[in-house]
Design a protein around this motif. Structure first.
Motif, PDB file in Angstrom:
ATOM      1  N   ILE A   1     -25.731  12.937  37.323  1.00 25.82           N
ATOM      2  CA  ILE A   1     -25.880  12.526  35.919  1.00 25.82           C
ATOM      3  C   ILE A   1     -25.780  13.734  34.999  1.00 25.82           C
ATOM      4  N   TRP A   2     -26.418  14.841  35.413  1.00 21.93           N
ATOM      5  CA  TRP A   2     -26.332  16.063  34.609  1.00 21.93           C
ATOM      6  C   TRP A   2     -24.886  16.538  34.505  1.00 21.93           C
ATOM      7  N   PHE A   3     -24.154  16.517  35.604  1.00 18.74           N
ATOM      8  CA  PHE A   3     -22.752  16.951  35.589  1.00 18.74           C
ATOM      9  C   PHE A   3     -21.933  16.085  34.636  1.00 18.74           C
ATOM     10  N   ALA A   4     -22.169  14.776  34.671  1.00 18.44           N
ATOM     11  CA  ALA A   4     -21.430  13.865  33.792  1.00 18.44           C
ATOM     12  C   ALA A   4     -21.766  14.131  32.329  1.00 18.44           C
TER      13      ALA A   4
ATOM     14  N   GLY B   1     -16.073  12.671  24.916  1.00 15.74           N
ATOM     15  CA  GLY B   1     -14.864  11.911  25.207  1.00 15.74           C
ATOM     16  C   GLY B   1     -14.779  11.597  26.695  1.00 15.74           C
ATOM     17  N   PHE B   2     -13.728  10.904  27.085  1.00 15.86           N
ATOM     18  CA  PHE B   2     -13.575  10.511  28.482  1.00 15.86           C
ATOM     19  C   PHE B   2     -12.871  11.573  29.325  1.00 15.86           C
ATOM     20  N   LYS B   3     -12.279  12.573  28.671  1.00 17.38           N
ATOM     21  CA  LYS B   3     -11.566  13.605  29.422  1.00 17.38           C
ATOM     22  C   LYS B   3     -12.166  14.983  29.169  1.00 17.38           C
TER      23      LYS B   3
ATOM     24  N   MET C   1      -9.284  15.987  32.688  1.00 18.44           N
ATOM     25  CA  MET C   1      -9.724  15.180  33.832  1.00 18.44           C
ATOM     26  C   MET C   1     -10.641  14.057  33.366  1.00 18.44           C
ATOM     27  N   ASN C   2     -10.366  12.833  33.858  1.00 17.34           N
ATOM     28  CA  ASN C   2     -11.285  11.732  33.579  1.00 17.34           C
ATOM     29  C   ASN C   2     -12.465  11.797  34.555  1.00 17.34           C
ATOM     30  N   TYR C   3     -13.385  10.837  34.447  1.00 15.82           N
ATOM     31  CA  TYR C   3     -14.594  10.897  35.272  1.00 15.82           C
ATOM     32  C   TYR C   3     -14.316  10.842  36.787  1.00 15.82           C
TER      33      TYR C   3
ATOM     34  N   PHE D   1      -7.418   3.819  39.330  1.00 16.10           N
ATOM     35  CA  PHE D   1      -7.228   4.043  37.893  1.00 16.10           C
ATOM     36  C   PHE D   1      -6.415   5.283  37.562  1.00 16.10           C
ATOM     37  N   GLY D   2      -6.168   6.137  38.568  1.00 16.81           N
ATOM     38  CA  GLY D   2      -5.456   7.372  38.275  1.00 16.81           C
ATOM     39  C   GLY D   2      -6.266   8.261  37.350  1.00 16.81           C
ATOM     40  N   ASN D   3      -5.588   9.186  36.703  1.00 16.89           N
ATOM     41  CA  ASN D   3      -6.279  10.092  35.773  1.00 16.89           C
ATOM     42  C   ASN D   3      -6.175   9.578  34.346  1.00 16.89           C
TER      43      ASN D   3
END
Length: 348
Positions: free
Chosen positions: A179-182, A192-194, A198-200, A250-252
């Motif tokens: 959670i901390w990393f996210a 943002g999502f990237k 890189m996405n999640y 989902f890819g990137n």
């Protein structure tokens, strides 16, 4: 004193004794002695205790959630709405300290009551998370302090896991680490999502790989956390494989609308990567007799193959043919697994 076993274990032992007797590895007298050396227990009380504590903890969570459904309780909570978040955080912190102390005290006085002791520690973990959560409501989300709170929870869980020798707290520490990393990467990408392109799923693929590598190579060198190495190894692999699996779907992409317009074969390389990593872990686990790598590798290899099966055949093959192929594949897997199990059992 006779060995106390359950009915499933009795079937395995009986099969083994019959095989040894048939192959003349033991005589009739020895076979009889082995059969009289154990007894089948009438009821698995430990499993009942385990399930009971799980249900109890689940009921506590449901009871908490029901607070937000019951009108009378909601009305009462509205009167307490003005209670400062810091006060609620302090109360939860005090409750956490009480549960940790109770769990530690019971663990010392009644070490045989493992499940009830761990249940108290889990309640302490939940209380700690709630306390930190209310602190988070005080802190502005756009500040770096928001992710710092999760980092504090990692330190708290790490210290408590070591002091209380609790694998349960160590698991929650590893979850808090994710959670901390996210949150930290989200903060640096302006939520943002990237992050760095890189996405999640891609971020957590790298996160899982680093955690797995650490657990595999360096974890054992630190004596103070050495008992938790198998847990770190397993959860690191779990982070890695789940992220790779999501990446193969989902890819990137960080925008679902853009992803929906892309044909799945355009991101097939992620699926190939996920499958290759699963094969690598399965091969390593079988060669080195590493049960964790073997089980995760084989499991996610099957998950990846069947994910591709649904992606590429669901809309392109007649339903009757689709489910017939699915049934045939599971039958072949079951037959192969049965053959492997039978062969390994006879070798023992």
């Amino acid at each position: 004193m006779k060995l106390n076993i359950d009915r499933h274990e009795q079937e395995v032992i009986e099969t083994a004794i019959n095989h040894w007797q048939k192959e003349n590895l033991i005589d009739l007298e020895t076979a009889q002695q082995l059969r009289t050396s154990y007894e089948v227990k009438g009821f698995d009380w430990r499993r009942l205790a385990q399930y009971s504590f799980w249900i109890a903890l689940s009921c506590i969570v449901l009871a908490f959630l029901s607070l937000f459904i019951d009108k009378e309780i909601l009305a009462m909570l509205e009167t307490l709405y003005e209670t400062p978040n810091i006060i609620i955080s302090i109360i939860c912190a005090a409750l956490a300290a009480f549960f940790y102390y109770a769990g530690y005290y019971n663990k010392k006085k009644y070490p045989e009551k493992q499940l009830s002791n761990e249940s108290l520690i889990v309640l302490g973990v939940f209380a700690t998370a709630t306390s930190i959560g209310y602190l988070g409501k005080i802190v502005d989300k756009v500040s770096g302090l928001y992710s710092l709170l999760f980092f504090c929870s990692i330190l708290i869980y790490t210290i408590l896991a070591i002091k209380l020798s609790s694998k349960t707290i160590w698991i929650f520490m590893l979850i808090a680490l994710g959670i901390w990393f996210a949150s930290e990467t989200a903060y640096h990408s302006n939520w943002g999502f990237k992050f760095w392109g890189m996405n999640y799923p891609l971020r957590f693929t790298l996160f899982g790989a680093v955690l797995t590598a650490f657990a595999f190579s360096l974890h054992k060198q630190w004596k103070i956390i050495q008992p938790f190495q198998p847990l770190s190894y397993a959860i690191g692999i779990l982070y890695l494989f789940i992220s790779l699996w999501l990446l193969s779907i989902f890819g990137n992409y960080s925008d679902l609308d853009k992803w929906a317009t892309v044909k799945q074969y355009h991101i097939l390389y992620w699926g190939i990567l996920s499958t290759l990593v699963s094969l690598l872990f399965a091969w390593y686990g079988l060669k080195k007799k590493d049960a964790i790598a073997r089980e995760f590798g084989i499991t996610f290899l099957l998950i990846n193959l069947y994910t591709r099966f649904f992606e590429y055949l669901w809309d392109n093959v007649n339903r009757a043919i689709f489910f017939s192929l699915l049934a045939l594949s599971f039958w072949l897997i079951g037959r192969k697994a049965e053959k492997i199990w039978s062969g390994s059992f006879l070798k023992k």
